[in-house]
Design an enzyme around this catalytic site. Structure first.
Site, PDB file in Angstrom:
ATOM      1  N   SER A 152      -3.056  -7.661   2.842  1.00  0.00           N
ATOM      2  CA  SER A 152      -3.239  -7.771   4.267  1.00  0.00           C
ATOM      3  C   SER A 152      -3.466  -8.920   4.893  1.00  0.00           C
ATOM      4  O   SER A 152      -2.994  -9.317   5.869  1.00  0.00           O
ATOM      5  CB  SER A 152      -4.138  -6.816   4.655  1.00  0.00           C
ATOM      6  OG  SER A 152      -3.843  -5.543   4.184  1.00  0.00           O
ATOM      7  N   LYS A 206     -18.088  -7.119   6.728  1.00  0.00           N
ATOM      8  CA  LYS A 206     -16.682  -7.834   6.872  1.00  0.00           C
ATOM      9  C   LYS A 206     -16.352  -7.967   8.322  1.00  0.00           C
ATOM     10  O   LYS A 206     -16.423  -7.169   9.022  1.00  0.00           O
ATOM     11  CB  LYS A 206     -15.834  -6.872   5.982  1.00  0.00           C
ATOM     12  CG  LYS A 206     -15.548  -7.292   4.727  1.00  0.00           C
ATOM     13  CD  LYS A 206     -14.113  -6.869   3.950  1.00  0.00           C
ATOM     14  CE  LYS A 206     -14.136  -6.764   2.387  1.00  0.00           C
ATOM     15  NZ  LYS A 206     -12.995  -6.083   2.059  1.00  0.00           N
ATOM     16  N   ARG A 208      -2.196  -5.900  -8.645  1.00  0.00           N
ATOM     17  CA  ARG A 208      -1.012  -6.782  -8.153  1.00  0.00           C
ATOM     18  C   ARG A 208      -0.870  -7.960  -9.319  1.00  0.00           C
ATOM     19  O   ARG A 208       0.060  -8.002  -9.975  1.00  0.00           O
ATOM     20  CB  ARG A 208      -1.268  -7.489  -6.951  1.00  0.00           C
ATOM     21  CG  ARG A 208      -0.891  -6.532  -5.591  1.00  0.00           C
ATOM     22  CD  ARG A 208      -1.541  -7.195  -4.377  1.00  0.00           C
ATOM     23  NE  ARG A 208      -2.824  -6.916  -4.649  1.00  0.00           N
ATOM     24  CZ  ARG A 208      -3.655  -7.146  -3.429  1.00  0.00           C
ATOM     25  NH1 ARG A 208      -3.323  -7.682  -2.533  1.00  0.00           N
ATOM     26  NH2 ARG A 208      -4.835  -7.164  -3.499  1.00  0.00           N
ATOM     27  N   HIS A 267       0.800  -1.203  -0.149  1.00  0.00           N
ATOM     28  CA  HIS A 267       0.052  -0.045   0.109  1.00  0.00           C
ATOM     29  C   HIS A 267       0.950   1.136  -0.012  1.00  0.00           C
ATOM     30  O   HIS A 267       0.645   2.085  -0.908  1.00  0.00           O
ATOM     31  CB  HIS A 267      -0.937  -0.080   1.228  1.00  0.00           C
ATOM     32  CG  HIS A 267      -1.968  -0.946   1.391  1.00  0.00           C
ATOM     33  ND1 HIS A 267      -2.052  -1.551   2.527  1.00  0.00           N
ATOM     34  CD2 HIS A 267      -2.826  -1.371   0.728  1.00  0.00           C
ATOM     35  CE1 HIS A 267      -3.197  -2.447   2.417  1.00  0.00           C
ATOM     36  NE2 HIS A 267      -3.464  -2.369   1.113  1.00  0.00           N
TER      37      HIS A 267
HETATM   38  P1  ADP Z   1      -9.686  -3.846  -0.370  1.00  0.00           P
HETATM   39  O1  ADP Z   1     -10.491  -4.837   0.759  1.00  0.00           O
HETATM   40  O2  ADP Z   1     -10.654  -2.609  -0.947  1.00  0.00           O
HETATM   41  O3  ADP Z   1      -9.026  -4.684  -1.529  1.00  0.00           O
HETATM   42  P2  ADP Z   1      -6.997  -3.417   0.306  1.00  0.00           P
HETATM   43  O4  ADP Z   1      -6.739  -2.798   1.664  1.00  0.00           O
HETATM   44  O5  ADP Z   1      -6.952  -4.973   0.497  1.00  0.00           O
HETATM   45  O6  ADP Z   1      -8.630  -3.181   0.369  1.00  0.00           O
HETATM   46  O7  ADP Z   1      -6.397  -2.769  -0.812  1.00  0.00           O
HETATM   47  C1  ADP Z   1      -6.763  -1.294  -1.346  1.00  0.00           C
HETATM   48  C2  ADP Z   1      -6.139  -1.427  -2.490  1.00  0.00           C
HETATM   49  O8  ADP Z   1      -4.593  -1.749  -2.702  1.00  0.00           O
HETATM   50  C3  ADP Z   1      -6.517  -2.393  -3.582  1.00  0.00           C
HETATM   51  O9  ADP Z   1      -6.695  -1.754  -4.804  1.00  0.00           O
HETATM   52  C4  ADP Z   1      -5.580  -3.215  -3.620  1.00  0.00           C
HETATM   53  O10 ADP Z   1      -5.478  -4.128  -4.858  1.00  0.00           O
HETATM   54  C5  ADP Z   1      -4.218  -2.689  -3.576  1.00  0.00           C
HETATM   55  N1  ADP Z   1      -3.287  -3.267  -3.010  1.00  0.00           N
HETATM   56  C6  ADP Z   1      -3.007  -4.211  -1.763  1.00  0.00           C
HETATM   57  N2  ADP Z   1      -1.875  -4.631  -1.521  1.00  0.00           N
HETATM   58  C7  ADP Z   1      -1.169  -4.260  -2.761  1.00  0.00           C
HETATM   59  C8  ADP Z   1       0.275  -4.281  -3.001  1.00  0.00           C
HETATM   60  N3  ADP Z   1       0.982  -5.357  -2.276  1.00  0.00           N
HETATM   61  N4  ADP Z   1       0.674  -3.787  -4.182  1.00  0.00           N
HETATM   62  C9  ADP Z   1      -0.123  -2.852  -4.760  1.00  0.00           C
HETATM   63  N5  ADP Z   1      -1.515  -2.769  -4.556  1.00  0.00           N
HETATM   64  C10 ADP Z   1      -1.979  -3.250  -3.354  1.00  0.00           C
END
Ligand code: ADP
Length: 158
Positions: A128, A41, A90, A17
């Site tokens: 995450s 969730k 990703r 992130h």
């Molecule tokens: P959500 O539950 O909305 O997917 P996340 O916190 O998991 O929330 O992710 C928020 C955004 O960040 C999403 O667009 C996700 O694809 C992106 N994201 C999460 N991890 C990574 C990573 N390692 N590299 C790039 N983008 C990421």
């Protein structure tokens, strides 16, 4: 002023992130990291903990802040006059979900642009949920998350 919203669960924030936030902060005037609350969730960390971890991780970026919202992200984006919504990509499997989300968002308001950042390969495997699993399995996650996240895991375990 070009404001972009970066919505997600951030449960917890990871280096994946953060890498996107750092790149986006050079392109937009202001980035709002938005913890999107979905009552369906189950989350590992509370909203307060997630805000704390994000705030500490973005201290070095003066045009980035954090907020949370229960409701449609697009409605929050309209409220603050955002120009764009940022998402990260990703792997190919992200595309299907993101495409549907982007199409729905465009239906709500075509004036707010979806902007996608391709994850750098070093962080592209981080999610995450994977961090939560690795930590639960006693794997060293210090290279994958900001230090504050490790501190918060330890605090939670007490
Ligand atoms: P959500 O539950 O909305 O997917 P996340 O916190 O998991 O929330 O992710 C928020 C955004 O960040 C999403 O667009 C996700 O694809 C992106 N994201 C999460 N991890 C990574 C990573 N390692 N590299 C790039 N983008 C990421």
């Amino acid at each position: 002023m070009r404001i972009a919203i970066y919505p997600g669960s951030f449960d917890p924030i990871t280096n994946g992130h953060l890498e996107i936030i750092e790149r986006a902060s050079k392109i937009f005037d202001k980035i709002i990291i938005l913890i999107a609350i979905n009552n369906e969730k189950k989350y590992f960390f509370t909203i307060e903990d997630r805000i704390k971890m994000i705030k500490e991780s973005i201290k070095h970026l003066n045009n980035v802040c954090v907020d949370y919202y229960e409701g449609l992200t697009m409605h929050y984006a309209q409220k603050v006059n955002a120009t764009a919504l940022i998402r990260g990509l990703r792997v190919v499997s992200d595309f299907d979900y993101e495409w549907k989300l982007a199409t729905a968002n465009e239906y709500i308001d075509p004036n707010i642009e979806m902007v996608f950042f391709m994850a750098h390969k070093e962080v592209s495997f981080i999610s995450s949920s994977m961090i939560n699993e690795l930590y639960s399995g006693n794997v060293d996650i210090s290279k994958l998350v900001p230090n504050i996240v490790i501190e918060m895991y330890k605090k939670k375990a007490k």
